[in-house]
Design a protein around this motif. Structure first.
Motif, mmCIF file in Angstrom:
data_model
loop_
_atom_site.group_PDB
_atom_site.id
_atom_site.type_symbol
_atom_site.label_atom_id
_atom_site.label_comp_id
_atom_site.label_asym_id
_atom_site.label_seq_id
_atom_site.Cartn_x
_atom_site.Cartn_y
_atom_site.Cartn_z
ATOM 1 N N ASN A 82 -1.003 -7.411 -3.230
ATOM 2 C CA ASN A 82 -2.185 -7.987 -3.755
ATOM 3 C C ASN A 82 -3.157 -8.940 -3.140
ATOM 4 O OD1 ASN A 82 -1.873 -6.361 -6.047
ATOM 5 N ND2 ASN A 82 -0.340 -7.826 -7.161
ATOM 6 N N LYS A 95 -4.997 -6.966 -0.494
ATOM 7 C CA LYS A 95 -5.902 -5.857 -1.057
ATOM 8 C C LYS A 95 -7.023 -6.589 -1.935
ATOM 9 C CE LYS A 95 -6.246 -1.822 -4.185
ATOM 10 N NZ LYS A 95 -5.369 -0.711 -5.085
ATOM 11 N N PRO A 114 0.893 -1.907 -9.264
ATOM 12 C CA PRO A 114 0.382 -0.734 -8.957
ATOM 13 C C PRO A 114 0.946 0.365 -9.999
ATOM 14 C CG PRO A 114 1.124 -1.432 -6.879
ATOM 15 C CD PRO A 114 1.493 -2.425 -8.016
ATOM 16 N N ASP A 115 -0.073 1.228 -10.504
ATOM 17 C CA ASP A 115 0.402 2.010 -11.523
ATOM 18 C C ASP A 115 1.533 2.893 -11.166
ATOM 19 O OD1 ASP A 115 -1.839 1.133 -13.033
ATOM 20 O OD2 ASP A 115 -3.173 2.945 -12.437
#
Length: 829
Positions: free
Chosen positions: A300, A303, A396-397
């Motif tokens: 994270n 990103k 993240p999904d």
């Protein structure tokens, strides 16, 4: 004539009562000096008589100083590098579960009080969290508090027992002067030049209010830990389950509550299996959890916003408070959740080593937590509306379901750690006389600290379910959670400061820096969480108050009962008047009379003499003492002392147990070990008597011969050089001089040739063949009529209720009921 007088005087000295711990002798009376002036012969003046020098021994005082042989046996750690790393890996599953799962709810709670209006809010909250973790768990606990351990044991009671050995501040039922031989508080006294330590010690010992305040502080800290044991499972499990709210449609707050209750019931149901059976699974799961939150946090940061690294600048904390003022102060109650479970590092120290806990926190826990919080902050700077579900939204999904499963397992493991810590604290308080007796099940033979207390387990489960069903929100539970955590920390800060001043005796400036720095931070957090009393903060205060009252009432009643037993004990003169028959009939057998006195005859024994038509041929007064050390080795379990002349066959036995010892043992093993120790006592007593008699005869003969040869009498007689256990010659002497030191006859040390000893051992064996009977006294405690109303209420109702409903002493001994005889007595206090 003179010779006979000397021999008789030595007999009088030798017949004084002694303590023996299976191998050595320890006089009850003050030790005689090595050289003592004694008039042996009239007209010959006085000469300096050299007494028998007892070999260096291990007695109860050394046990409590923990300088005994193999005293660290149960704390021995693998000193190899790989062994230390393996232990450090194992700490992840037991120690760091609660601290490691804090990213589930910290930012969600912080930003429920402070809305995100700019990046400064995020950076300020992140900086606050980072420096809180760095200062309290990292700097305070890892590098300072862990060193204030009691022979490898941690927790508030361990700190208390450590202080009690350096100052006589103990308010537990152990206050006779003779008890100092069993539980000494005077070991390693500060030297006279260390005036500061002495003044603190004298202040603590002189003022009863200071002793009471110290005990209340320790009990309050323990009560807060028990409160943590209730709130941690509720908070952790609800936080993990709440992630399903945004993932599954229709999964509302009611569903979260129901699923949390189901998981909690399952969690407390498996407690009876013990952490030992599932502990092997804990560390890999928590290691995987730390790896996941660290990796996701790093992902994270890269990103979304790498500028979160600016939070290392503490100036953002100032900006955070400047922008949000009162709201920022309120947000501290959520920020303190990032250090929940820090106390577990100290409380669970007994299972591990200081270095292993330091390695695990420094190399794994600390960096992974920082990455996790920085990753969440980076995500919030990009999506500020995700604060309510920040942990799961930042995942993240594709990883949601694996992370959800790992988070739920980690939350349950975090709960397990605090539940186990609660069991340990209650066991320690029971062993030290501050909690009613309860059934304790030891679930591991390898780790003595892994225990299970059924009553406490089900109580915690019920209370956790009540908390979840009542609050229905992690935000309200968090308000309660913070008060319990900060309360425990402040107690630890106070006790460690006292250890620094009294025991470590470090520089005054450094000692005061500890409470000034860390205590100030904790006070700031406490002031913030106390503002949330109405919103749920009252809960841990209620829990702590209830447990504090319970423990203090039990301690207060136990001390009064003990003082009554001391006051009403039977005088030795009365027994001597009765004669060796004790005014009744002596029948073969061994009677073990349990009492709490280490000196004098308990009054309950007189009741047995009145009620029974006969009494056993051998009587042993057994006193169970929980000395403030973790473990007492079996070979040093018993101390003996002879009561009355030999033909009475009466002895006192003190059975010493540490607060981590397994008290419930097979009665046959207990009886066998007791008899073996008693036989060694009798042999050692006979050896000492023969040795002293022989040495004094040798000294007398040597003095007489030298006096005749030299013609010198009076004070000019040179000092005698008497060998002890080996051939020792004075300088300049030769083996042919005729003045060599005389070796002791080997027959002196052969106690089996002593007819009186052989007779006594035979009588003991005959009594043992006839069996053991456990003589127990059930003492009721009632307040006197002229007592205050509050004292009557506490003693006659509350303390009486606790005594009626706690576990009986006989149950703790695992003694067959057919071997028990019991009488009832009432003590007016």
């Amino acid at each position: 004539m003179e010779h006979g007088g000397i021999e008789e005087s030595v007999r009088l000295v030798s017949s004084e009562s002694r303590w023996v711990d299976a191998s050595e002798v320890d006089s009850e009376s003050p030790q005689l000096s090595l050289f003592e002036e004694d008039d042996i012969m009239e007209g010959h003046g006085s000469i300096r008589r050299r007494l028998v020098k007892k070999p260096k021994r291990v007695d109860s005082l050394d046990v409590e100083a923990m300088s005994i042989a193999n005293s660290d046996g149960h704390h021995l750690k693998d000193v190899s590098v790989w062994g230390t790393l393996a232990i450090a890996f194992h700490t992840l599953g037991v120690v760091y579960g609660d601290l490691g799962t804090s990213p589930l709810y910290v930012f969600a709670d912080v930003f429920s009080k402070v809305p995100i209006k700019s990046d400064v809010d995020v950076l300020g909250a992140l900086s606050l969290v980072m420096y809180t973790i760095a200062l309290l768990p990292f700097a305070k606990y890892v590098f300072i508090v862990l060193k204030a351990n009691d022979n490898g044991e941690g927790g508030t009671f361990a700190l208390y027992s450590l202080i009690c050995r350096y100052a006589k501040v103990n308010l537990l039922p152990n206050q006779q002067p003779a008890d100092e031989h069993i539980s000494s508080f005077k070991l390693k006294l500060p030297t006279p030049e260390l005036e500061r330590a002495l003044k603190i010690k004298e202040c603590l010992e002189r003022r009863s209010s200071m002793k009471t305040l110290l005990l209340l502080l320790v009990l309050m800290g323990t009560s807060m830990i028990i409160g943590d044991g209730i709130l941690t499972p509720a908070m952790s499990v609800m936080s993990a389950v709440s992630g399903l709210q945004g993932e599954i449609s229709g999964f509302d707050a009611n569903a979260v509550v129901i699923l949390s209750i189901v998981l909690l019931i399952g969690l407390f149901s498996i407690q009876r299996l013990g952490t030992g059976k599932v502990g092997f699974m804990f560390s890999p799961i928590l290691a995987l959890w730390f790896f996941c939150i660290g990796s996701i946090g790093l992902y994270n940061i890269v990103k979304y916003d790498i500028t979160v690294l600016k939070a290392f600048n503490p100036v953002y904390i100032y900006y955070f408070f400047k922008r949000n003022s009162e709201k920022a102060w309120s947000a501290l109650g959520g920020c303190v959740l990032c250090i929940t479970g820090s106390e577990a590092m100290f409380a669970d120290l007994g299972h591990f080593s200081v270095i292993s806990i330091q390695i695990a926190f420094t190399c794994v826990v600390f960096p992974c937590l920082l990455l996790a919080y920085m990753g969440q902050a980076a995500y919030l700077m990009k999506f500020p509306t995700s604060a309510e579900r920040i942990f799961y939204d930042s995942v993240p999904d594709v990883l949601f379901w694996p992370i959800f499963v790992i988070a739920t397992l980690a939350a349950m493991i975090a709960s397990q750690a605090m539940i186990s810590a609660t069991f340990s604290c209650i066991k320690q308080s029971m062993a030290l006389g501050c909690f009613p007796r309860m059934k304790i099940i030891h679930t591991s033979k390898k780790f003595m600290g892994q225990i299970y207390i059924p009553v406490i387990n089900w109580f915690l489960m019920v209370m956790c379910i009540v908390v979840v069903a009542t609050f229905r929100s992690t935000t309200d539970i968090a308000n309660a959670y913070g008060i319990a955590e900060v309360g425990v920390m402040m107690v630890s800060t106070t006790l460690v400061t006292l250890v620094m001043l009294l025991i470590w005796k470090i520089n005054l400036f450094l000692a005061l820096c500890f409470p000034l720095v860390f205590g100030s931070i904790e006070l700031i957090y406490l002031s913030a969480v106390l503002t949330k009393i109405v919103e749920g903060g009252w809960l841990p205060l209620v829990f702590a108050s209830c447990f504090l009252c319970l423990m203090y009432i039990w301690n207060y009643g136990s001390v009064l009962k003990y003082q009554s037993e001391v006051r009403e004990k039977i005088s030795m003169d009365f027994l001597l008047e009765l004669g060796s028959t004790l005014g009744t009939v002596r029948v073969p057998g061994i009677g073990l009379l349990y009492n709490e006195l280490v000196r004098g005859i308990p009054s309950v024994f007189g009741q047995f003499l009145v009620d029974l038509p006969a009494i056993h041929s051998t009587i042993v007064f057994v006193c169970i003492k929980y000395v403030p050390v973790p473990v007492v080795p079996q070979e040093e379990r018993f101390l003996f002392r002879r009561l009355c002349p030999k033909d009475y066959h009466m002895f006192r036995c003190v059975a010493r147990y540490g607060y981590k010892d397994v008290r419930k043992e097979d009665h046959n093993n207990f009886e066998q070990l007791l008899i073996e120790s008693l036989q060694k006592f009798l042999r050692r007593e006979a050896q000492d008597l023969a040795l002293e008699n022989s040495l004094i005869e040798t000294e007398f003969d040597n003095v007489s011969e030298r006096s005749r040869d030299s013609g010198i009498l009076g004070s000019d007689v040179e000092e005698l050089q008497i060998p002890l256990m080996q051939d020792q010659r004075t300088e300049g002497e030769t083996s042919s001089s005729g003045e060599t030191a005389i070796m002791l006859p080997s027959s002196i040390m052969s106690s089996d040739e002593d007819p009186s000893l052989e007779y006594e051992l035979s009588a003991l064996r005959e009594a043992m063949d006839s069996g053991f009977t456990y003589l127990l006294g059930h003492g009721d405690v009632r307040a006197k009529k002229e007592s205050w109303f509050l004292k009557k209420l506490v003693i006659n109702y509350f303390y009486a209720f606790l005594r009626r409903n706690c576990r009986a002493g006989a149950a703790n001994m695992s003694v067959p009921h057919m071997n028990i005889m019991q009488v009832r007595m009432t003590y007016m206090v």
